[in-house]
Motif scaffolding. Structure first.
Motif, PDB file in Angstrom:
ATOM      1  N   LEU A 334      -6.826  -9.171  -6.949  1.00 39.07           N
ATOM      2  CA  LEU A 334      -6.918  -9.007  -5.508  1.00 39.07           C
ATOM      3  C   LEU A 334      -5.550  -9.238  -4.887  1.00 39.07           C
ATOM      4  N   ALA A 335      -5.336  -8.618  -3.763  1.00 40.99           N
ATOM      5  CA  ALA A 335      -4.118  -8.889  -3.014  1.00 40.99           C
ATOM      6  C   ALA A 335      -4.399  -8.587  -1.558  1.00 40.99           C
ATOM      7  N   THR A 336      -3.599  -9.150  -0.675  1.00 45.48           N
ATOM      8  CA  THR A 336      -3.748  -8.783   0.728  1.00 45.48           C
ATOM      9  C   THR A 336      -2.536  -7.972   1.137  1.00 45.48           C
ATOM     10  N   THR A 337      -2.779  -7.024   2.026  1.00 45.97           N
ATOM     11  CA  THR A 337      -1.684  -6.201   2.540  1.00 45.97           C
ATOM     12  C   THR A 337      -2.146  -5.611   3.868  1.00 45.97           C
ATOM     13  N   ARG A 338      -1.292  -4.772   4.453  1.00 43.80           N
ATOM     14  CA  ARG A 338      -1.674  -4.217   5.754  1.00 43.80           C
ATOM     15  C   ARG A 338      -2.184  -2.786   5.623  1.00 43.80           C
ATOM     16  N   THR A 367       1.952  -1.077  -8.446  1.00 44.13           N
ATOM     17  CA  THR A 367       2.135  -1.003  -7.004  1.00 44.13           C
ATOM     18  C   THR A 367       1.047  -0.124  -6.409  1.00 44.13           C
ATOM     19  N   VAL A 368       0.323  -0.679  -5.466  1.00 45.46           N
ATOM     20  CA  VAL A 368      -0.773   0.051  -4.842  1.00 45.46           C
ATOM     21  C   VAL A 368      -0.359   0.469  -3.431  1.00 45.46           C
ATOM     22  N   LYS A 369      -0.483   1.807  -3.162  1.00 50.90           N
ATOM     23  CA  LYS A 369      -0.127   2.321  -1.835  1.00 50.90           C
ATOM     24  C   LYS A 369      -1.316   2.954  -1.131  1.00 50.90           C
ATOM     25  N   LEU A 370      -2.268   3.420  -1.955  1.00 49.15           N
ATOM     26  CA  LEU A 370      -3.450   4.083  -1.407  1.00 49.15           C
ATOM     27  C   LEU A 370      -4.693   3.426  -1.980  1.00 49.15           C
ATOM     28  N   ALA A 371      -5.768   3.463  -1.205  1.00 45.83           N
ATOM     29  CA  ALA A 371      -7.031   2.925  -1.718  1.00 45.83           C
ATOM     30  C   ALA A 371      -8.165   3.757  -1.158  1.00 45.83           C
ATOM     31  N   THR A 372      -9.256   3.819  -1.893  1.00 46.28           N
ATOM     32  CA  THR A 372     -10.366   4.635  -1.420  1.00 46.28           C
ATOM     33  C   THR A 372     -11.160   3.870  -0.364  1.00 46.28           C
ATOM     34  N   LEU A 373     -11.738   4.627   0.558  1.00 47.14           N
ATOM     35  CA  LEU A 373     -12.577   4.030   1.600  1.00 47.14           C
ATOM     36  C   LEU A 373     -13.995   4.591   1.543  1.00 47.14           C
ATOM     37  N   VAL A 390      -5.787  -6.575   5.053  1.00 50.95           N
ATOM     38  CA  VAL A 390      -7.009  -6.326   4.279  1.00 50.95           C
ATOM     39  C   VAL A 390      -6.873  -6.878   2.864  1.00 50.95           C
ATOM     40  N   LEU A 391      -8.045  -7.132   2.283  1.00 55.61           N
ATOM     41  CA  LEU A 391      -8.124  -7.577   0.897  1.00 55.61           C
ATOM     42  C   LEU A 391      -8.319  -6.324   0.043  1.00 55.61           C
ATOM     43  N   VAL A 392      -7.436  -6.125  -0.941  1.00 55.25           N
ATOM     44  CA  VAL A 392      -7.508  -4.937  -1.784  1.00 55.25           C
ATOM     45  C   VAL A 392      -7.789  -5.360  -3.214  1.00 55.25           C
ATOM     46  N   LYS A 393      -8.674  -4.631  -3.874  1.00 57.61           N
ATOM     47  CA  LYS A 393      -9.047  -4.976  -5.238  1.00 57.61           C
ATOM     48  C   LYS A 393      -8.711  -3.817  -6.165  1.00 57.61           C
ATOM     49  N   ARG A 394      -8.219  -4.176  -7.317  1.00 62.67           N
ATOM     50  CA  ARG A 394      -7.916  -3.152  -8.295  1.00 62.67           C
ATOM     51  C   ARG A 394      -8.387  -3.663  -9.653  1.00 62.67           C
ATOM     52  N   ALA A 395      -9.085  -2.830 -10.390  1.00 68.80           N
ATOM     53  CA  ALA A 395      -9.546  -3.230 -11.724  1.00 68.80           C
ATOM     54  C   ALA A 395      -9.110  -2.172 -12.710  1.00 68.80           C
ATOM     55  N   GLY A 396      -8.162  -2.521 -13.566  1.00 70.82           N
ATOM     56  CA  GLY A 396      -7.696  -1.580 -14.580  1.00 70.82           C
ATOM     57  C   GLY A 396      -7.241  -0.278 -13.948  1.00 70.82           C
ATOM     58  N   GLU A 397      -7.724   0.831 -14.525  1.00 65.77           N
ATOM     59  CA  GLU A 397      -7.297   2.137 -14.056  1.00 65.77           C
ATOM     60  C   GLU A 397      -8.201   2.674 -12.950  1.00 65.77           C
ATOM     61  N   VAL A 398      -9.130   1.851 -12.499  1.00 65.74           N
ATOM     62  CA  VAL A 398     -10.039   2.290 -11.454  1.00 65.74           C
ATOM     63  C   VAL A 398      -9.268   2.396 -10.139  1.00 65.74           C
ATOM     64  N   ILE A 399      -9.607   3.395  -9.317  1.00 63.35           N
ATOM     65  CA  ILE A 399      -8.949   3.578  -8.028  1.00 63.35           C
ATOM     66  C   ILE A 399      -9.101   2.310  -7.188  1.00 63.35           C
ATOM     67  N   GLN A 401      -9.644  -0.370  -4.234  1.00 68.18           N
ATOM     68  CA  GLN A 401     -10.589  -0.342  -3.128  1.00 68.18           C
ATOM     69  C   GLN A 401     -10.228  -1.384  -2.080  1.00 68.18           C
ATOM     70  N   VAL A 402     -10.510  -1.043  -0.816  1.00 72.74           N
ATOM     71  CA  VAL A 402     -10.335  -2.031   0.245  1.00 72.74           C
ATOM     72  C   VAL A 402     -11.637  -2.815   0.332  1.00 72.74           C
ATOM     73  N   VAL A 403     -11.558  -4.117   0.076  1.00 73.88           N
ATOM     74  CA  VAL A 403     -12.775  -4.930   0.024  1.00 73.88           C
ATOM     75  C   VAL A 403     -13.229  -5.311   1.431  1.00 73.88           C
ATOM     76  N   ALA A 404     -12.316  -5.854   2.231  1.00 69.53           N
ATOM     77  CA  ALA A 404     -12.698  -6.343   3.557  1.00 69.53           C
ATOM     78  C   ALA A 404     -11.457  -6.624   4.390  1.00 69.53           C
ATOM     79  N   PRO A 405     -11.606  -6.626   5.730  1.00 64.35           N
ATOM     80  CA  PRO A 405     -10.482  -7.053   6.573  1.00 64.35           C
ATOM     81  C   PRO A 405     -10.446  -8.581   6.612  1.00 64.35           C
ATOM     82  N   ILE A 406      -9.268  -9.135   6.839  1.00 64.00           N
ATOM     83  CA  ILE A 406      -9.178 -10.588   7.029  1.00 64.00           C
ATOM     84  C   ILE A 406      -9.077 -10.795   8.531  1.00 64.00           C
ATOM     85  N   THR A 407     -10.249 -11.048   9.129  1.00 66.14           N
ATOM     86  CA  THR A 407     -10.336 -11.003  10.588  1.00 66.14           C
ATOM     87  C   THR A 407      -9.527 -12.104  11.259  1.00 66.14           C
TER      88      THR A 407
END
Ligand SMILES: [Zn+2]
Length: 686
Positions: A334-338, A367-373, A390-399, A401-407
């Motif tokens: 997981l990572a957070t980014t804008r 490096t993740v620049k795009l995520a599916t919505l 937002v919290l972004v999740k990446r697992a292996g080679e899977v695209i 995903q944006v998990v949730a906003p950090i409100t």
């Protein structure tokens, strides 16, 4: 048993062993020794033999791996003993606390060692074997009661239908008479990505992750859909029948895994026996570092007390969690980014696919620049706003995903996202079918739809036009050389010479590739057209059933839905597609261009008795000679008057006469009327 039948039974047993040996070499050892063609030949022979002698079909026959009828629901079944869930440890300290607690109950645990296995993100199942034969397979369910998915599990070719070493070939360390092999069904990441690409291309919803895809694939009512999905299996536990009081020939978990391997159950080679907990922690860290190179998603390791005799002493907490095993979980990727922007792709079916443009962030070494919505509903449900952290999740080679906003990080500058009213490419007002979460551009001439439609048309599973990828497709569109599929077949090499990057040779090659695509079978053409809900599998079913595009186009929805394996939604989509004048014109243009619109005979042969010569003799129980002839011919077979070496089968009734003797002399297979019917059916199921 007649001599004929005994010979057939021997041959069937031989074929079954050969085919399962090939499956084992291919799927478990990853070292095939049999060619695909030889494998198909053995399987065909076995099917024909079982078709002629249905009494020879056994539950462990490889023919049972495909073609079972869809079920109306999944039955509930009770496991031999509960499938436990595991307690979690997230830190090394928690793992040490686990050992301390255990050592207070059974001091020997500290010296007994541990076995560490990978925790695959899949679906736990229990496979019940009786006398070595797989008789039932069930999902975990609530741990006590699961769902019967036997026919679906049989389609996973590395799951042994018969355990090696079971009677009649009882070997040392033979399996108990009744036991469950427990393990994990999972979908490899590569297979998952391909499946999602295929589904997106067919206008179907994609799966969020390999676990969901594996679960959705295994819990199908139609085993043929499961057979089409890239599912794999690893075994990790043996549960003998508690009633039978049979002893397991193993003293440690490491020996259990070796035993499973000896029975030819696939076991994950990534595992380690550790003498003490520090070794466990070091191995887990190594696995976490190297997880990227695995073709399956894992979320940690499972640590088990090695000595099985300590398990009952340690016991189970609350009848749910055993003390002898714990899940040691990795920190999620997981990572957070804008979230900088939400943009939209318009796909081939017109589906509007939103995606997130992110401030580049490093997750798990990439490096993740795009995520599916996923879709607009998902954005609204998560209340994602442009500018959010937002919290972004990446697992292996899977695209990613944006998990949730950090409100908590909102500044008030974030902007809510309004789903577009119009297609961002062509400006046509979008449509939202009430029963779907997707929004669509309904404009069949939308440039985005045409572009992706052409890319799909030329893709490998469709018309397989080599050299016609995304870039070239865009060039052809820009140059005005094509506006629709049929235009491809009018392109001449000199047209291409004008395009950047094309020389004489490359121009000629592309035109040749387009030309050779004209001979593809109907199933591929049908898939290439990109009719909604018509994926590779449905296209094959329709093509085999109808044989020609003309027959398919004329079929009303009821007739389409009557095709085995075709649902109502697909039937309606197909009928609606052919109902449109523009589409009928497209088919006509393809036909005039010389594109094949028929399913070739050798495929049709799989539907029936084509290529087989029959001779009929004697009085059959329910069919007259004429009716039997018509039956055989309707299924594509030929009926001859005399028995010769070219005869494949003699259909014999009462008072058969000299033809029967002649057939026996020549070693020709003899069928009863019911066996003839079985044969036609068995081949129809291929
Ligand atoms: Zn559009």
């Amino acid at each position: 048993m007649s001599g004929d039948l005994a010979a057939a039974a021997r041959r069937a047993a031989e074929l079954r062993r050969g085919i399962e040996q090939a499956n084992y070499e291919y799927y478990v050892l990853d070292a095939p020794t049999l060619s695909d063609a030889d494998y198909d030949r053995l399987l065909r022979e076995l099917k024909a033999l079982e078709g002629a002698h249905p009494e020879l079909v056994t539950p462990d026959s490889p023919t049972q791996r495909v073609g079972a009828e869809p079920a109306s629901q999944l039955e509930k079944v009770r496991h031999l003993a509960p499938l436990y869930s595991l307690d979690n440890a997230f830190e090394a300290d928690e793992l040490r606390a686990w050992e301390d607690r255990n050592a207070r109950i059974v001091p020997e645990v500290r010296q007994g060692g541990y076995v560490v296995e990978l925790k695959i993100d899949g679906l736990a199942v229990a496979l019940l074997y009786e006398d070595g034969v797989l008789v039932r397979g069930a999902t975990r369910g609530n741990g006590t009661i699961g769902e019967d998915v036997t026919r679906n599990l049989r389609t996973i070719r590395e799951i042994p239908l018969r355990l090696e070493g079971a009677p009649p070939r009882r070997l040392e360390g033979a399996p108990p008479r009744r036991l469950e092999v427990r393990g994990e069904v999972y979908m490899p990441i590569s297979g998952f990505n391909q499946l999602n690409e295929r589904r997106a291309a067919a206008g179907e919803a994609t799966f969020a992750n390999p676990r969901n895809a594996a679960a959705g694939s295994l819990r199908q009512l139609d085993p043929r859909i499961t057979a089409d999905r890239p599912l794999r299996f690893f075994g990790y536990q043996i549960q003998p029948d508690p009633e039978a009081r049979e002893r397991l020939p193993a003293r440690t978990q490491a020996e259990v895994l070796d035993l499973l391997t000896r029975w030819r159950v696939p076991v994950n080679p990534e595992r380690r026996a550790c003498r003490e907990l520090d070794e466990v922690i070091a191995y887990a860290a190594q696995v976490e570092r190297d997880r990227e190179r695995l073709d399956y998603a894992i979320d940690g390791v499972v640590v088990k007390v090695a000595r099985l005799d300590l398990w009952p002493e340690l016991g189970v907490v609350g009848e749910r969690e055993p003390r002898w095993s714990v899940a040691y979980k990795f920190a999620p990727d997981l990572a957070t980014t804008r979230l900088l922007a939400i943009e939209i792709n318009v796909g081939r079916t017109g589906a509007l696919n939103p995606y997130a443009v992110l401030e580049p962030v490093e997750i798990g070494g990439a490096t993740v620049k795009l995520a599916t919505l996923h879709n607009f509903e998902d954005i609204a449900r998560k209340d994602l706003r442009v500018g959010d952290t937002v919290l972004v999740k990446r697992a292996g080679e899977v695209i990613p995903q944006v998990v949730a906003p950090i409100t908590e990080k909102r500044t008030g500058q974030e902007r809510r996202f309004a789903p577009p009213e119009k297609c961002p490419v062509c400006g046509t007002p979008v449509e939202r079918p009430t029963d779907e979460v997707m929004a669509y551009c309904p404009n069949g001439s939308c440039p985005a739809r045409i572009f992706w439609g052409l890319v799909h048309f030329a893709s490998q599973d469709a018309m397989d036009i080599r050299g016609l990828g995304e870039r070239t497709t865009q060039q052809l569109l820009d140059a005005g050389l094509v506006r629709h599929f049929a235009d491809l077949y009018r392109i001449r090499p000199e047209d291409l010479l004008r395009l950047e990057g094309f020389a004489e040779l490359s121009s000629r090659k592309l035109v040749e590739a387009i030309e050779s695509s004209k001979t593809r079978p109907l199933a591929r053409v049908l898939y290439a057209l990109g009719i909604r809900h018509v994926g590779v599998h449905a296209a094959q079913l329709l093509a085999r059933h109808f044989g020609t595009m003309e027959a398919l186009a004329a079929a009303p929805p009821q007739e389409l839905a009557a095709v085995h394996g075709i649902g109502e939604t697909t039937a309606e989509a197909v009928a609606a597609w052919f109902g449109r004048a523009a589409n009928r014109k497209l088919i006509e243009r393809l036909s005039r261009a010389g594109v094949n619109l028929m399913e070739p005979v050798e495929r049709a042969a799989r539907l029936a008795l084509s290529g087989l010569t029959f001779v009929i003799t004697g009085t059959l129980p329910s069919m007259s000679r004429k009716e039997a002839t018509a039956f055989i011919e309707r299924h594509g077979g030929r009926v001859a008057g005399a028995v010769t070496r070219a005869t494949d089968y003699l259909v014999a009734g009462e008072d058969p006469g000299s033809k029967l003797e002649r057939a026996r002399e020549l070693g020709i297979r003899i069928l009863s009327e019911s066996e003839l019917r079985q044969l036609a059916l068995a081949r129809a199921d291929e």
